[in-house]
Design an enzyme around this catalytic site. Structure first.
Site: not given
Ligand code: BES
Ligand code: MG
Ligand code: ZN
Length: 494
Positions: A271, A345
């Site tokens: 990230k 997931r």
């Molecule tokens: N933990 C994150 C989602 C999240 C984002 C939680 C903001 C709380 C606040 C999750 O694991 C994630 O990174 N999801 C990705 C999915 C994508 C790679 C398909 C996302 O939301 O960008």
């Molecule tokens: Mg994630």
């Protein structure tokens, strides 16, 4: 917050808080004081311009010869109160007023009108929820956001009924505060093993707790969850919990499953650094499940409830899983990991499968801070709800509207299935296009759901409050504990 109950205002020292109701502001005690003081209360209301909007107050410091030190009048309009959430909100306002005035204890007099059913237990609940603080890391008192108010005596003719009703809300508060504490805890002090230890503490409330370590997870072939964990020095755990409130039955009404990613860097699909600290709350789903189980145990609900939390840390490292890796989940289904940041997931895939195999519940509800896309879609007011059962979804929707933790029904029909088809495995862990990111996550989890009424709640938007809200000081919200407790109670009474 300490709560006690009294039938009558006997020793009326200290601070007295009265609800002044629109069109009928002076209930009997107040009207007494008003008469004795030759109209002082009426004059104060008039001069101060007290508004009857559930958001206005006036403080009266009393002269030397009066017994009480001060009176606080809260302007109330009961016609604007429509559900238990609104009662709580009113209570929460009282706490805000007391804290700005640095008042420690009060007597609260709400015996105002005979015709209106006042929900005192929910007023108290709203009061106590707003006293929550996460101050453990401040070493300097002046930097703390202090809560001064910590003691209320409720004066009411119905004190016995209120007291018995309050025990449910007190249990709920215990659960919500546990969830908030866990969500706010930094990840260096809440690794998967430490979170598993927190879960084990719940044994003292009569819950059965079973902790599965890495060796056990390997023997169970939880390849999806283990793949996420393999980049971290902190070992993964899965914890299951059981509450047997209906010993005559050997079936479980519900199984609650929570995503417990104690920190989500994204892994190799790392990230951006801006805001990454927020990913300490990526274990929010598991925290809600633990808080909920604590509440249900404390209030001894007459139902059998099981729970599973999947606890991992998502790190990039020389041992981390790579984009393009294929893992085999406990169900036997294979997954192509396109993006290591879509890790929640993968954790849920094995956790929901394990919950179904172990407990065979009638209903399964999973909670996860699963996608940023849910925030883009519906913001931070509601959780995204995805379900294979219209009936169960309707029940949860109703519960949410009543308690003020709302859910919004999102699409999850089979037309989205193709989105996660992979060229080399049974599925991939992200959708193909840019759209419907939250549905892609939900449809992925659905692949691991078999013959059970199921709801997936995407709580990414509601787990953390950036600013204060009614009943919620900024920080971990505890969203979901009250919602699911209400759902369980509704389900039992149906
Ligand atoms: N933990 C994150 C989602 C999240 C984002 C939680 C903001 C709380 C606040 C999750 O694991 C994630 O990174 N999801 C990705 C999915 C994508 C790679 C398909 C996302 O939301 O960008
Ligand atoms: Mg994630
Ligand atoms: Zn995550």
């Amino acid at each position: 917050m300490q709560v006690s109950f009294l039938e009558d205002l006997k020793n009326d020292k200290g601070t007295l808080v009265f609800f002044c109701i629109k069109n009928n502001p002076l209930e009997k005690y107040l009207s007494n004081i008003n008469t004795k003081s030759k109209g002082f209360i009426n004059k104060a209301i008039k001069i101060s311009g007290l508004e009857y909007n559930n958001n206005s107050n006036v403080e009266l410091i009393l002269p030397q010869h009066s017994k009480a030190d001060r009176i606080i009048l809260i302007g109330v309009d009961y016609s604007k109160i429509n559900n238990v959430y609104d009662w709580g909100r009113l209570g929460s306002y009282v706490t805000s007023v007391l804290n700005t005035k640095k008042i420690k204890k009060i007597k609260l007099i709400v015996s105002a009108l005979e015709k209106i059913k006042i929900d005192e237990a929910n007023i108290l609940y709203g009061m106590v929820l707003n006293t929550y603080r996460f101050n453990k890391y401040f070493t300097e008192k002046k930097k703390k956001r202090e809560n001064h108010f910590n003691k209320v005596t409720l004066i009411s003719k119905n004190h016995k009924i209120i007291k018995s009703k309050w025990s449910r809300y007190n249990a709920l508060k215990e659960g919500v505060f546990l969830t908030r504490n866990l969500v706010s805890e930094p990840s260096n002090n809440l690794t998967p093993s430490l979170l598993a230890k927190e879960a084990a503490k719940l044994k003292s409330y009569g819950l059965k707790v079973n902790i599965l370590d890495e060796k056990k997870l390997k023997s169970l072939k939880m390849g999806a969850l283990l793949g996420v964990a393999q980049g971290s020095a902190n070992k993964p755990f899965v914890v299951s919990l059981e509450w047997k409130g209906n010993p005559k039955s050997n079936t479980y009404d519900f199984s609650f499953v929570g995503k417990g990613v104690t920190f989500d860097t994204g892994g190799i699909s790392i990230k951006p650094s801006g805001g990454m600290e927020e990913m300490k709350y990526d274990m929010g789903g598991s925290a809600v499940v633990l808080g909920l189980m604590k509440s249900l145990a404390l209030s001894k609900v007459k139902s059998n409830i099981s729970a599973v939390v999947g606890l991992v840390e998502n790190m990039p490292s020389g041992t981390a899983q790579r984009p393009g890796d294929v893992v085999t989940s406990m169900s036997g289904k294979t997954i192509e990991v396109i993006n290591t940041d879509a890790e929640g997931r993968l954790v849920l895939a094995d956790a929901v499968w394990y919950a179904q195999k172990t407990f065979k519940p009638k209903n399964l509800i999973d909670l996860a801070t699963l996608t940023g896309a849910i925030i883009v879609g519906i913001g931070q007011e509601k959780a995204g709800m995805f379900s294979n059962s219209d009936k169960l979804a309707a029940l949860l929707d109703k519960a949410g509207k009543e308690v003020g933790e709302q859910v919004w029904n999102m699409p999850i029909d089979s037309s989205y299935e193709k989105d996660i088809s992979s060229d080399i495995a049974d599925m991939k862990n992200v959708g193909s296009g840019r759209g419907a990111g939250s549905t892609a996550g939900a449809i992925f989890v659905k692949r691991f759901i078999k013959d059970v009424n199921w709801i997936h709640l995407d709580i990414a938007g509601v787990t953390w409050a950036k600013s204060d809200k009614p009943m919620i000081p900024k920080g971990g919200t505890g969203f979901g504990v009250r919602l699911l407790e209400e759902m369980v109670i509704k389900y039992i009474n149906n």
